[in-house]
Design an enzyme around this catalytic site. Structure first.
Site, PDB file in Angstrom:
ATOM      1  N   VAL A   1      34.984 -30.988  44.777  1.00 31.09           N
ATOM      2  CA  VAL A   1      35.396 -29.825  43.976  1.00 31.09           C
ATOM      3  C   VAL A   1      35.603 -30.216  42.514  1.00 31.09           C
ATOM      4  O   VAL A   1      35.180 -29.492  41.596  1.00 31.09           O
ATOM      5  CB  VAL A   1      36.679 -29.189  44.577  1.00 31.09           C
ATOM      6  CG1 VAL A   1      37.164 -28.041  43.708  1.00 31.09           C
ATOM      7  CG2 VAL A   1      36.404 -28.705  45.999  1.00 31.09           C
TER       8      VAL A   1
ATOM      9  N   LYS B   1      45.609 -25.954  49.042  1.00 33.67           N
ATOM     10  CA  LYS B   1      46.274 -24.935  49.886  1.00 33.67           C
ATOM     11  C   LYS B   1      47.503 -25.484  50.585  1.00 33.67           C
ATOM     12  O   LYS B   1      48.514 -24.805  50.736  1.00 33.67           O
ATOM     13  CB  LYS B   1      45.305 -24.345  50.905  1.00 33.67           C
ATOM     14  CG  LYS B   1      44.817 -25.356  51.933  1.00 33.67           C
ATOM     15  CD  LYS B   1      43.378 -25.194  52.255  1.00 33.67           C
ATOM     16  CE  LYS B   1      42.676 -26.474  51.895  1.00 33.67           C
ATOM     17  NZ  LYS B   1      41.300 -26.535  52.222  1.00 33.67           N
TER      18      LYS B   1
ATOM     19  N   GLY C   1      37.787 -20.563  48.866  1.00 31.79           N
ATOM     20  CA  GLY C   1      36.854 -21.087  47.858  1.00 31.79           C
ATOM     21  C   GLY C   1      36.500 -20.104  46.759  1.00 31.79           C
ATOM     22  O   GLY C   1      37.346 -19.683  45.974  1.00 31.79           O
TER      23      GLY C   1
ATOM     24  N   GLY D   1      28.547 -33.501  56.574  1.00 32.21           N
ATOM     25  CA  GLY D   1      29.642 -33.446  55.593  1.00 32.21           C
ATOM     26  C   GLY D   1      30.395 -32.124  55.617  1.00 32.21           C
ATOM     27  O   GLY D   1      31.232 -31.868  54.762  1.00 32.21           O
TER      28      GLY D   1
ATOM     29  N   ASP E   1      44.342 -25.654  58.594  1.00 32.63           N
ATOM     30  CA  ASP E   1      43.791 -25.237  57.297  1.00 32.63           C
ATOM     31  C   ASP E   1      43.870 -23.701  57.168  1.00 32.63           C
ATOM     32  O   ASP E   1      44.315 -23.181  56.144  1.00 32.63           O
ATOM     33  CB  ASP E   1      42.337 -25.724  57.217  1.00 32.63           C
ATOM     34  CG  ASP E   1      41.617 -25.251  55.974  1.00 32.63           C
ATOM     35  OD1 ASP E   1      41.725 -25.911  54.935  1.00 32.63           O
ATOM     36  OD2 ASP E   1      40.942 -24.196  56.042  1.00 32.63           O
TER      37      ASP E   1
ATOM     38  N   LYS F   1      46.232 -21.240  54.565  1.00 34.39           N
ATOM     39  CA  LYS F   1      45.670 -20.150  53.747  1.00 34.39           C
ATOM     40  C   LYS F   1      46.293 -18.814  54.131  1.00 34.39           C
ATOM     41  O   LYS F   1      46.611 -17.989  53.266  1.00 34.39           O
ATOM     42  CB  LYS F   1      44.143 -20.096  53.916  1.00 34.39           C
ATOM     43  CG  LYS F   1      43.422 -21.310  53.337  1.00 34.39           C
ATOM     44  CD  LYS F   1      41.960 -21.331  53.780  1.00 34.39           C
ATOM     45  CE  LYS F   1      41.237 -22.579  53.311  1.00 34.39           C
ATOM     46  NZ  LYS F   1      39.959 -22.791  54.033  1.00 34.39           N
TER      47      LYS F   1
ATOM     48  N   GLY G   1      32.821 -25.824  49.041  1.00 35.92           N
ATOM     49  CA  GLY G   1      31.648 -26.322  48.317  1.00 35.92           C
ATOM     50  C   GLY G   1      31.971 -26.551  46.854  1.00 35.92           C
ATOM     51  O   GLY G   1      32.874 -25.919  46.295  1.00 35.92           O
TER      52      GLY G   1
HETATM   53  N1  HSE Z   1      37.936 -27.309  55.225  1.00 34.30           N
HETATM   54  C1  HSE Z   1      37.865 -26.036  54.591  1.00 34.30           C
HETATM   55  C2  HSE Z   1      36.938 -25.148  55.387  1.00 34.30           C
HETATM   56  C3  HSE Z   1      37.385 -26.185  53.168  1.00 34.30           C
HETATM   57  O1  HSE Z   1      36.256 -25.635  56.297  1.00 34.30           O
HETATM   58  O2  HSE Z   1      36.905 -23.960  55.135  1.00 34.30           O
HETATM   59  C4  HSE Z   1      37.939 -25.181  52.215  1.00 34.30           C
HETATM   60  O3  HSE Z   1      39.304 -25.018  52.287  1.00 34.30           O
END
Ligand code: HSE
Length: 425
Positions: free
Chosen positions: A14, A105, A134, A187, A201, A205, A302
């Site tokens: 990023v 986050k 994103g 990746g 994750d 969020k 990304g």
């Molecule tokens: N690991 C996160 C995803 C990346 O897969 O959405 C962005 O927060």
């Protein structure tokens, strides 16, 4: 023309994307925004990575104090991720009078209250559009454009890794572990995929987004969380036959009786717009009392999509007087008056492995009835490998009733086990 000095903490994916956008668009921002955005410093231990991206060696530092004391730096961009040292660096930047733009986050979810308090004390801006989904501009939409609404719900596919895995499993029939390995090779998934696949994750969020929607802090510890690692191809296929797609949904609802927040795999009717958000794409679907339904869709991760959100925040910060803080009291815990609904209502998909004997189906359905659960649909499947499967879709019912019914069904003669319980939207 106003000159705006930026320091970037971390030139990973990023950070690299942000540097590229700022360098390539410098003349464009001069012309269109009347600002000259200059990267004054980067904090990066891998000097060769910074040089490869085109950073002048004199601008590469490995000590945060140099950035804090550099009078040319107005805005610090934190794209390191994780809690430490990111938290210490962000606080020191704010205390040095620099505004902060972050994509972190986990940091904002857990310590947003502390960062915001420090930003206010120092009259600095704190921007976090890139922390959620994103390149999809959901934070600004909630903070500005949609702020006149009382939000009833937010529902989203806000983790790209899990959406990629579930899409591949659904479309190609590959197993969870095969797709995960492939995603790691490409990746898309981390070497340790826990945060993505177990829903952490998405919970971070959802904590940020639902706090904004419902105007009180929603600590991530209040969010029910279940990941995708137990989803099988069998369930995906049985669900498909009934017209459902499987998605890891983040759901927040504010009904009259309280707030419910949850992240879990969900069957969603294939005609719902979220069912058609595939691969690593993300989408957020909010319902406000005035605007009704709004869906924002795009790349949730990304280099350039997330860089787009960061650069948007840099420009906003550089071109606006005063700062946008949360529109709610950003405290560590929820407002004491907030009630969280844990025994929420949902429809359910149950897959029950049974013996093919007289009376088994009626025993299972009568146990559901005993717990007040109304059956919407039952299908019997026998694919030769798993024996007889009862696929049951219930009407909306309470979570606790389903748990009790599942315990009773598991203890019933003729039932091997309840193999899967998946919520249905
Ligand atoms: N690991 C996160 C995803 C990346 O897969 O959405 C962005 O927060």
């Amino acid at each position: 023309m106003k000159k705006v000095g930026v320091a970037i903490l971390g030139l990973g994916i990023v950070g690299g994307g942000t540097y590229k956008i700022l360098s390539e668009h410098r003349e464009f921002y001069k012309k269109t925004q009347n600002i000259d955005v200059v990267v004054e410093n980067v904090l990066e231990r891998r000097k060769e990575r910074a040089i490869e991206l085109g950073v002048e060696p004199s601008k590469i530092v490995n000590d945060m104090a140099e950035i804090c004391s550099n009078p040319e730096v107005d805005i610090v961009v934190e794209v390191m991720g994780g809690i430490e040292p990111a938290k210490t660096f962000v606080l020191s930047a704010l205390n040095a009078g620099k505004s902060v733009v972050t994509s972190n986050k986990e940091l904002y979810c857990k310590f947003g209250h502390e960062l915001e308090k420090t930003a206010k004390k120092n009259n600095c801006g704190l921007f976090y559009e890139a922390s959620c989904v994103g390149g999809v501009p959901i934070i600004r939409a909630l903070l500005d454009n949609l702020q006149g609404n009382v939000f009833l719900s937010i529902m989203g596919i806000i983790n790209g890794t899990t959406n990629y895995i579930l899409t591949k499993m659904s479309n190609e029939g590959s197993s969870y572990s095969e797709v995960l390995k492939e995603a790691q090779k490409l990746g898309y998934a981390e070497a340790d995929p826990t945060s993505d696949v177990e829903g952490y994750d998405a919970a971070y969020k959802l904590s940020i987004l639902s706090s904004m929607c419902f105007r009180t802090k929603i600590p991530y510890t209040e969010i029910y969380r279940e990941g995708i690692s137990r989803i099988s191809n069998d369930d995906i296929n049985y669900g498909k036959k009934l017209g459902y797609a499987i998605k890891l949904l983040a759901i927040g609802k504010n009904s009259g009786s309280g707030i419910e927040v949850r992240v879990h795999p969900t069957f969603i009717k294939s005609e719902h717009p979220l069912a058609n958000v595939n691969d690593s794409y993300n989408a957020v679907y909010v319902t406000g009392d005035s605007v009704e339904d709004v869906m924002l869709y795009g790349r949730g991760a990304g280099a350039l999509p997330t860089g787009s959100a960061i650069v948007g925040d840099i420009i906003y910060c550089a071109t606006h007087q005063g700062f946008n803080y949360s529109t709610f009291k950003n405290t560590e815990f929820a407002d004491p008056a907030t009630k969280f609904v844990k025994n929420f209502e949902s429809a359910y998909y149950l897959r029950v492995c049974v013996e093919d004997k007289v009376g088994v189906l009626s025993k299972v359905t009568s146990l559901l009835g005993k717990h007040g659960i109304s059956v919407a649909q039952v299908v019997q499947e026998n694919d030769g490998t798993n024996g007889l499967q009862l696929i049951i879709i219930t009407h909306e019912t309470k979570e606790n009733s389903v748990k009790k019914a599942v315990d009773d069904i598991n203890a019933t003669a003729g039932v091997a086990n309840v193999a899967s319980v998946i919520r249905v939207v």
